[in-house]
Write an enzyme that holds these catalytic residues in place. Structure first.
Site, short mmCIF file in Angstrom:
data_model
loop_
_atom_site.label_atom_id
_atom_site.label_comp_id
_atom_site.label_asym_id
_atom_site.label_seq_id
_atom_site.Cartn_x
_atom_site.Cartn_y
_atom_site.Cartn_z
N GLY A 84 4.45 1.18 -7.09
CA GLY A 84 3.27 2.03 -7.03
C GLY A 84 2.14 1.69 -8.12
O GLY A 84 2.17 0.89 -8.61
N LEU B 177 -0.98 1.57 -7.14
CA LEU B 177 -1.20 0.28 -6.13
C LEU B 177 -2.65 -0.21 -6.37
O LEU B 177 -3.50 0.58 -6.85
CB LEU B 177 -1.11 0.63 -4.71
CG LEU B 177 0.30 1.13 -4.24
CD1 LEU B 177 0.22 1.61 -2.88
CD2 LEU B 177 1.45 0.08 -4.41
N GLU C 216 -5.33 -4.00 -6.05
CA GLU C 216 -5.81 -5.01 -5.25
C GLU C 216 -4.69 -6.24 -5.06
O GLU C 216 -4.61 -6.73 -4.10
CB GLU C 216 -7.20 -5.89 -5.68
CG GLU C 216 -8.18 -4.92 -5.68
CD GLU C 216 -8.70 -4.71 -4.03
OE1 GLU C 216 -8.50 -5.63 -3.23
OE2 GLU C 216 -9.05 -3.46 -3.91
N HIS D 83 -1.49 -5.62 -4.78
CA HIS D 83 -0.64 -5.04 -3.69
C HIS D 83 -1.21 -5.04 -2.24
O HIS D 83 -0.52 -5.23 -1.47
CB HIS D 83 -0.26 -3.66 -4.07
CG HIS D 83 0.38 -3.45 -5.50
ND1 HIS D 83 0.06 -2.67 -6.61
CD2 HIS D 83 1.91 -3.77 -5.92
CE1 HIS D 83 0.82 -2.55 -7.73
NE2 HIS D 83 1.58 -3.10 -7.08
N LYS E 247 2.34 -13.78 -9.58
CA LYS E 247 2.24 -13.29 -10.82
C LYS E 247 3.31 -13.25 -11.63
O LYS E 247 3.51 -13.12 -13.03
CB LYS E 247 1.48 -12.03 -11.14
CG LYS E 247 1.04 -11.45 -12.47
CD LYS E 247 0.43 -10.21 -12.47
CE LYS E 247 1.55 -9.00 -12.53
NZ LYS E 247 2.06 -8.51 -13.90
#
Ligand code: AMP
Length: 278
Positions: free
Chosen positions: A29, A31, A33, A35, A147
């Site tokens: 959650g 959220l 960019e 995601h 990432k």
């Protein structure tokens, strides 16, 4: 219309009728960019896009870190709606870990260095929840961010070893204009810390440039990162790494594909980033 389900049975029922292939984007959650980019990949490739929103207590070592993890489900659902997500699975904790739950998925060597060493138990928590999500959703593909490079490697290993047929797809890191990798944790940075945080990217790029110019000593590349970070007083370095791309073991010399990575604290906020070489 995005449909929200909170129970395993409702997820199953919704997926029984869903068109294949099914793409899954697991998230905690808040959220952003990064995601959204994963959702867009799923939307482009899969007939049904499923997003899970679950702040997984088992992957947090520190209860305070879990307690302050940012949450805003209403806004997250708007993001999912805007991205054309078909189904959101947002379960309460006891739906993922019902009473009596007593199993752990523990991945071996690839989970030990770097984040595994810095955050004991973290990857057990990640591998356990992702195995449950993979089994519940039965997705054809699942999308993860580069990432968290070690996380992708751990999940790939887990899916292969446990014969879970979901294909694990790694997607590029999405960044703020100043280079800071987007992260739900960025919201905790003070203005001064936020201004300092792009030093992670600068350190990685300095080492990557040295590599591009022919430097092959891994220690020199690590030293390059440390030197850039040391000029930022708010940055407290947890580790810098130049590791083999496949094993994540620290290198002496960079002879093939490698991964530069680092973990840095700003106050109580811990940030990670990485840059592949070759
Ligand atoms: P999280 O909600 O932080 O657990 O992240 C959920 C997924 O989004 C993970 O696969 C992350 O690697 C991915 N993700 C997080 N931040 C980014 C980013 N800046 N760019 C791309 N993917 C990301």
């Amino acid at each position: 219309m995005t449909r929200v389900v909170r129970r395993r049975a409702d997820l199953r029922a919704a997926l029984d009728a869903a068109a294949r292939p099914i793409g899954l984007v697991p998230t905690m959650g808040w959220l952003h960019e990064g995601h959204r980019a994963l959702m867009q990949r799923a939307r482009a490739a899969d007939a049904t896009t499923v997003v899970s929103i679950f702040v997984n207590p088992r992957q947090f070592g520190d209860p305070a870190d879990l307690a302050r993890y940012p949450r805003n489900e209403a806004r997250d659902l708007e993001v999912c709606e805007a991205e054309g997500v078909d189904l959101v699975f947002a379960p309460p904790v006891e739906e993922v870990y019902p009473p009596g739950f007593d199993s752990v998925v523990s991945v071996g060597a690839i989970a030990r260095p770097l984040e595994g060493a810095a955050r004991p138990g973290h990857f057990e928590g990640v591998a356990t929840v992702v195995a449950i999500l993979f089994n519940l959703v039965g997705a054809d593909r699942a999308y993860f961010g580069q990432k968290d490079a070690q996380q992708v490697a751990v999940i790939r290993r887990m899916a292969i070893d446990l014969a879970i047929p979901t294909e694990v797809i790694a997607c590029p890191t999405i960044r703020e204009p100043d280079g800071l990798a987007m992260s739900s944790r960025n919201v905790h940075l003070s203005p001064a810390e936020r201004a300092a945080a792009p030093v992670l990217r600068r350190a990685l790029l300095a080492a990557a440039e040295a590599w591009s110019s022919g430097e092959r000593s891994a220690e020199t590349l690590r030293e390059r990162m440390r030197a850039v970070l040391s000029r930022e007083p708010l940055a407290v370095v947890e580790y810098v790494s130049c590791a083999d791309d496949a094993t994540l073991a620290e290198l002496d010399r960079v002879a093939g594909p490698a991964l530069l990575s680092l973990a840095v604290r700003f106050g109580s906020t811990r940030l990670i980033d990485n840059e592949p070489l070759g």
